[in-house]
Design an enzyme around this catalytic site. Structure first.
Site, PDB file in Angstrom:
ATOM      1  N   ALA A 163      19.713 -38.032 -31.862  1.00  0.00           N
ATOM      2  CA  ALA A 163      19.883 -39.314 -31.163  1.00  0.00           C
ATOM      3  C   ALA A 163      18.653 -39.613 -30.319  1.00  0.00           C
ATOM      4  O   ALA A 163      18.106 -38.703 -29.678  1.00  0.00           O
ATOM      5  CB  ALA A 163      21.106 -39.242 -30.258  1.00  0.00           C
ATOM      6  N   HIS A 189      13.468 -45.949  10.552  1.00  0.00           N
ATOM      7  CA  HIS A 189      14.379 -45.141  11.360  1.00  0.00           C
ATOM      8  C   HIS A 189      15.795 -45.674  11.213  1.00  0.00           C
ATOM      9  O   HIS A 189      15.985 -46.878  11.236  1.00  0.00           O
ATOM     10  CB  HIS A 189      13.960 -45.202  12.834  1.00  0.00           C
ATOM     11  CG  HIS A 189      14.887 -44.440  13.734  1.00  0.00           C
ATOM     12  ND1 HIS A 189      14.872 -43.063  13.790  1.00  0.00           N
ATOM     13  CD2 HIS A 189      15.872 -44.861  14.570  1.00  0.00           C
ATOM     14  CE1 HIS A 189      15.794 -42.662  14.643  1.00  0.00           C
ATOM     15  NE2 HIS A 189      16.423 -43.726  15.133  1.00  0.00           N
ATOM     16  N   CYS A 215      16.932 -35.003 -22.780  1.00  0.00           N
ATOM     17  CA  CYS A 215      17.091 -35.559 -21.431  1.00  0.00           C
ATOM     18  C   CYS A 215      18.283 -36.501 -21.329  1.00  0.00           C
ATOM     19  O   CYS A 215      19.185 -36.291 -20.519  1.00  0.00           O
ATOM     20  CB  CYS A 215      15.798 -36.267 -21.039  1.00  0.00           C
ATOM     21  SG  CYS A 215      15.882 -37.025 -19.432  1.00  0.00           S
ATOM     22  N   GLY A 220      21.124 -16.351 -15.722  1.00  0.00           N
ATOM     23  CA  GLY A 220      19.865 -17.052 -15.487  1.00  0.00           C
ATOM     24  C   GLY A 220      19.966 -17.943 -14.263  1.00  0.00           C
ATOM     25  O   GLY A 220      20.718 -18.923 -14.258  1.00  0.00           O
TER      26      GLY A 220
HETATM   27  C1  LIG Z   1      20.602 -29.227 -18.744  1.00  0.00           C
HETATM   28  C2  LIG Z   1      19.215 -29.784 -18.595  1.00  0.00           C
HETATM   29  C3  LIG Z   1      18.893 -30.504 -17.458  1.00  0.00           C
HETATM   30  C4  LIG Z   1      17.624 -31.031 -17.309  1.00  0.00           C
HETATM   31  N1  LIG Z   1      17.348 -31.732 -16.176  1.00  0.00           N
HETATM   32  C5  LIG Z   1      16.125 -32.262 -16.016  1.00  0.00           C
HETATM   33  C6  LIG Z   1      15.826 -33.047 -14.868  1.00  0.00           C
HETATM   34  O1  LIG Z   1      16.668 -33.229 -13.979  1.00  0.00           O
HETATM   35  N2  LIG Z   1      14.589 -33.582 -14.766  1.00  0.00           N
HETATM   36  C7  LIG Z   1      13.633 -33.398 -15.731  1.00  0.00           C
HETATM   37  O2  LIG Z   1      12.526 -33.906 -15.577  1.00  0.00           O
HETATM   38  N3  LIG Z   1      13.886 -32.651 -16.825  1.00  0.00           N
HETATM   39  C8  LIG Z   1      15.101 -32.095 -16.992  1.00  0.00           C
HETATM   40  N4  LIG Z   1      15.375 -31.381 -18.129  1.00  0.00           N
HETATM   41  C9  LIG Z   1      14.284 -31.175 -19.107  1.00  0.00           C
HETATM   42  C10 LIG Z   1      14.104 -32.418 -19.979  1.00  0.00           C
HETATM   43  O3  LIG Z   1      15.313 -32.699 -20.652  1.00  0.00           O
HETATM   44  C11 LIG Z   1      12.967 -32.194 -20.965  1.00  0.00           C
HETATM   45  O4  LIG Z   1      11.807 -31.836 -20.264  1.00  0.00           O
HETATM   46  C12 LIG Z   1      12.681 -33.440 -21.791  1.00  0.00           C
HETATM   47  O5  LIG Z   1      13.816 -33.864 -22.507  1.00  0.00           O
HETATM   48  C13 LIG Z   1      11.523 -33.167 -22.758  1.00  0.00           C
HETATM   49  O6  LIG Z   1      11.296 -34.295 -23.532  1.00  0.00           O
HETATM   50  P1  LIG Z   1      10.641 -34.175 -24.976  1.00  0.00           P
HETATM   51  O7  LIG Z   1      10.461 -35.563 -25.440  1.00  0.00           O
HETATM   52  O8  LIG Z   1       9.484 -33.273 -24.949  1.00  0.00           O
HETATM   53  O9  LIG Z   1      11.737 -33.412 -25.878  1.00  0.00           O
HETATM   54  P2  LIG Z   1      13.284 -33.607 -26.099  1.00  0.00           P
HETATM   55  O10 LIG Z   1      13.916 -34.448 -25.091  1.00  0.00           O
HETATM   56  O11 LIG Z   1      13.827 -32.235 -26.308  1.00  0.00           O
HETATM   57  O12 LIG Z   1      13.359 -34.417 -27.467  1.00  0.00           O
HETATM   58  C14 LIG Z   1      12.938 -33.859 -28.680  1.00  0.00           C
HETATM   59  C15 LIG Z   1      13.647 -34.580 -29.814  1.00  0.00           C
HETATM   60  O13 LIG Z   1      13.052 -34.172 -31.048  1.00  0.00           O
HETATM   61  C16 LIG Z   1      14.052 -34.137 -32.035  1.00  0.00           C
HETATM   62  N5  LIG Z   1      13.572 -33.264 -33.105  1.00  0.00           N
HETATM   63  C17 LIG Z   1      13.204 -31.964 -33.016  1.00  0.00           C
HETATM   64  N6  LIG Z   1      12.774 -31.515 -34.218  1.00  0.00           N
HETATM   65  C18 LIG Z   1      12.873 -32.564 -35.072  1.00  0.00           C
HETATM   66  C19 LIG Z   1      12.562 -32.732 -36.447  1.00  0.00           C
HETATM   67  N7  LIG Z   1      12.041 -31.746 -37.195  1.00  0.00           N
HETATM   68  N8  LIG Z   1      12.793 -33.938 -37.006  1.00  0.00           N
HETATM   69  C20 LIG Z   1      13.307 -34.962 -36.268  1.00  0.00           C
HETATM   70  N9  LIG Z   1      13.594 -34.864 -34.960  1.00  0.00           N
HETATM   71  C21 LIG Z   1      13.374 -33.678 -34.371  1.00  0.00           C
HETATM   72  C22 LIG Z   1      15.257 -33.573 -31.297  1.00  0.00           C
HETATM   73  O14 LIG Z   1      16.459 -33.919 -31.950  1.00  0.00           O
HETATM   74  C23 LIG Z   1      15.119 -34.243 -29.933  1.00  0.00           C
HETATM   75  O15 LIG Z   1      15.883 -35.424 -29.830  1.00  0.00           O
HETATM   76  C24 LIG Z   1      16.644 -30.841 -18.324  1.00  0.00           C
HETATM   77  C25 LIG Z   1      16.969 -30.119 -19.479  1.00  0.00           C
HETATM   78  C26 LIG Z   1      18.239 -29.605 -19.614  1.00  0.00           C
HETATM   79  C27 LIG Z   1      18.576 -28.836 -20.859  1.00  0.00           C
END
Ligand SMILES: Cc1cc2nc3c(=O)[nH]c(=O)nc-3n(C[C@H](O)[C@H](O)[C@H](O)COP(=O)(O)OP(=O)(O)OC[C@H]3O[C@@H](n4cnc5c(N)ncnc54)[C@H](O)[C@@H]3O)c2cc1C
Length: 458
Positions: free
Chosen positions: A38, A437, A43, A183
C-alpha cells in the site's frame, strides 16, 4: 509483456518513494511508482501513524484512569474501560484517510502507480508481478530504490502466533494481559508504554545496560521513572532465549528466568529490504548492511539512486521524505545536494524525548546549559514538570550544536530546535527570541540565557 520506458521508476511507495514520485511528477518527469502492498509504506500503514494513534488512545485512557482516582483537579470520573477493537478501527480510518490522500496527490502529479512486486532485471529494467500474477516489464532512465526496512527477527523467536512484530501488535483488538517486549529501543518503549497504560503487565527485556542506549542517561532517566510508576518491569543486560506455552526464557546476566507472557513483542531493530528482488545482481556498493549513497542519493551505479531506510540510519520518515524530494530534483537536473545540518529525532515515550544535533558526549569541549521544567509555569499547569531542555553550544561563539528535551509534549518543539540548528543560531539568538507565555518553549529561551550566564528564572 509490454515495454514502457519512463524517466523515473521508483520501487517502494513509503515516505521516501511517494515523496520522490510526487516531486518528480510535479517537475514534469514521467514517473512510475511500484508498490507491493500500500502507498504510504511502513510509516503510514504500520509504523509512525498507527503507533501514535495507539499512544494517544493509551494517554486518554491513562488520564481517564487518573480522573477515576485521586487527582489534583477535583474531578471525579468513573473508571474507564477500553474497547481496543474500536480504537484500532479509528486508527485504520486515519490510515485510510492518509493513504487515500497520498494516492490522490500521486494522481494529481500524474504519477503512474503500479501495484505489484518489483524484480530488478538490470539498472534500467524492472519486472512487476501483480497480485493476479500478471507480469509487466517497465524500462526507465533512472531507477530509485526506496524499499524501506522490515522488523528484524531473533532466530529463536520467529514471528508468528504469540510472537509479534510492531505490525501485528498495532492491530490487536484486545489488550494482552502479560506482554514481554524484547528490545528497549524507541519502538518497543513507545508500544510497551502504551500497552502498560491500557492495563497490560509489561516487562521490557533489553540487552544493553539501560533503555534507549543511544541517548545519555540524563535524557532517559525521566522515561525510566515513568515506566516504574506504570509498574513496567525493566530487565537490562537481559536476552530473550526462546518462547513456548506462554513462557519466555530470559537470560539476565548469568541468571536464567522464566517469564509468563501472553504475547511477546520483538522490536530489536529494523533490517533494510535489499534482498529478494534482484538488487544483488547490480553489485552496488554497501555502507555496512545498507546501500551506500552520495550527497545526491546516487548509488555506485550511474542512473540508480537509493533513499530512505535502505540507506541506513537514522531510519526516520522525515529523512526518507527529504531524500525523496532531493532525488527527484537531482534527476530533474537541479543543482542540489544533501546539506542538512539538523535531523530531529523524537521518541514518543512518556515523557517524550527530542534530540537534534550533537549530544554533550559527542562534543566534549562544548558548553551545556540545562533548564528544568520545574521552573516552567506551563509545565506546572499541565501537572507535568518532569524533564528539561538542554542546549549544547560552542563555548567561544555560542553557536548551537545540539538541542535536546525530555518532557511531556516536547515533540512539538522539535521544529524550533531543528530551525535553530539549520539557521546556525547562537545562544544569543535563542535568548533574544521572545517565546509566548506561558508555554514550555520559554524553557528554550531560559536555557539559552543560562548558557550566557544570564539566567532569569533559575
Ligand atoms: C512501529 C514503528 C513506528 C515508527 N515511528 C516513527 C516515527 O514516529 N517517526 C519516524 O520518523 N519514523 C518512524 N518509524 C520509521 C518509519 O516508518 C520509516 O523510517 C519510514 O517508513 C521509511 O520510509 P521508506 O520510504 O524508506 O520505507 P518504507 O516506509 O518501509 O516503504 C517501503 C515500501 O517499499 C515497498 N517495497 C519493498 N520491496 C518492494 C518490492 N520489491 N516491490 C515493490 N514494493 C516494495 C514496501 O511494501 C513498502 O511499502 C516507525 C517505524 C515503525 C515500524
Amino acid at each position: 509483456m509490454t515495454q514502457k520506458p519512463c524517466k523515473v521508476l521508483i520501487i517502494g511507495g513509503g515516505p521516501g518513494g511517494y515523496v520522490a514520485a510526487i516531486r518528480a511528477g510535479q517537475l514534469g518527469l514521467e514517473t512510475v511508482l511500484v508498490e507491493e502492498t500500500a502507498v504510504g509504506g511502513t510509516c503510514l500503514n504500520v509504523g509512525c501513524i498507527p503507533s501514535k494513534a495507539l499512544i494517544h488512545t493509551a494517554e486518554v485512557f491513562d488520564e481517564a484512569s487518573r480522573l477515576a482516582g485521586d487527582n489534583p483537579f477535583g474531578i471525579t470520573a468513573a473508571a474507564p474501560r477500553i474497547d481496543l477493537g474500536k480504537a484500532v478501527a479509528w486508527k485504520d480510518g486515519i490510515v485510510s484517510r492518509l493513504t487515500s490522500g497520498v494516492a490522490a496527490l500521486l494522481r494529481r502529479a500524474r504519477v503512474r502507480v503500479v501495484q505489484g512486486r518489483a524484480q530488478i532485471t538490470d539498472g534500467k529494467t524492472v519486472q512487476v508481478t501483480g497480485a493476479d500474477g500478471a507480469v509487466e516489464t517497465i524500462r526507465c532512465e533512472n531507477l530509485v530504490i526506496a524499499t524501506g526496512a522490515r522488523a528484524q527477527t531473533i532466530p529463536t523467536l520467529p514471528f508468528g502466533g504469540d510472537i509479534l512484530s510492531s505490525t501485528e501488535i498495532l492491530a490487536l483488538e484486545t489488550v494482552p494481559k502479560r506482554l514481554c517486549v524484547v528490545g528497549g529501543g524507541y519502538i518497543g518503549l513507545e508500544i510497551g508504554t502504551a500497552m502498560a497504560k491500557l492495563g497490560a503487565e509489561v516487562t521490557i527485556i533489553e540487552a544493553a545496560s539501560r533503555l534507549l542506549p543511544l541517548y545519555d542517561a540524563d535524557l532517559t532517566k525521566p522515561v525510566a521513572k515513568r515506566l516504574a510508576a506504570l509498574n513496567v518491569r525493566v530487565l537490562t543486560d537481559a536476552r530473550a532465549q526462546g518462547y513456548a506455552d506462554g513462557q519466555l526464557e530470559v537470560l539476565i546476566g548469568e541468571t536464567r528466568e522464566i517469564l509468563a507472557a501472553d504475547k511477546v513483542l520483538v522490536t530489536i531493530g529494523r533490517a533494510p529490504n535489499i534482498e529478494g528482488f534482484g538488487l544483488d545482481a547490480l553489485g552496488l556498493d554497501h555502507n555496512g548492511r545498507y546501500l551506500a549513497i552520495d550527497a545526491h542519493c546516487r548509488t555506485s551505479m550511474r542512473g540508480v539512486y537509493a533513499i530512505g531506510d535502505v540507506t541506513g540510519e537514522p531510519m526516520l520518515a522525515h529523512r526518507a521524505m527529504a531524500q525523496g524530494d532531493l532525488v527527484a530534483r537531482v534527476i530533474a537536473g537541479e543543482p542540489v545536494a544533501w546539506d542538512k545540518r539538523a535531523m530531529p529525532a523524537v521518541c514518543f515515550t512518556d515523557p517524550e524525548i527530542v534530540t537534534v544535533g550533537l549530544l554533550p558526549a559527542q562534543a566534549s569541549d562544548a558548553g551545556v546549559a540545562v533548564f528544568p521544567f520545574v521552573g516552567n509555569g506551563r509545565a506546572m499547569t499541565r501537572d507535568r514538570d518532569d524533564g528539561f531542555i538542554r542546549i549544547v553550544f560552542v563555548r567561544e561563539t555560542g553557536l548551537v550544536l545540539g538541542i535536546q528535551a525530555v518532557g511531556a509534549g516536547v515533540s512539538e518543539m522539535a521544529g524550533q530546535f531543528a530551525l535553530a540548528l539549520e539557521m546556525a543560531a547562537t545562544l544569543t539568538d535563542l535568548a533574544a527570541t521572545i517565546q509566548a507565555h506561558p508555554t514550555q518553549s520559554e524553557a528554550v529561551q531560559e536555557a539559552a540565557l543560562k548558557g550566557l550566564g544570564q539566567a532569569l528564572h533559575i
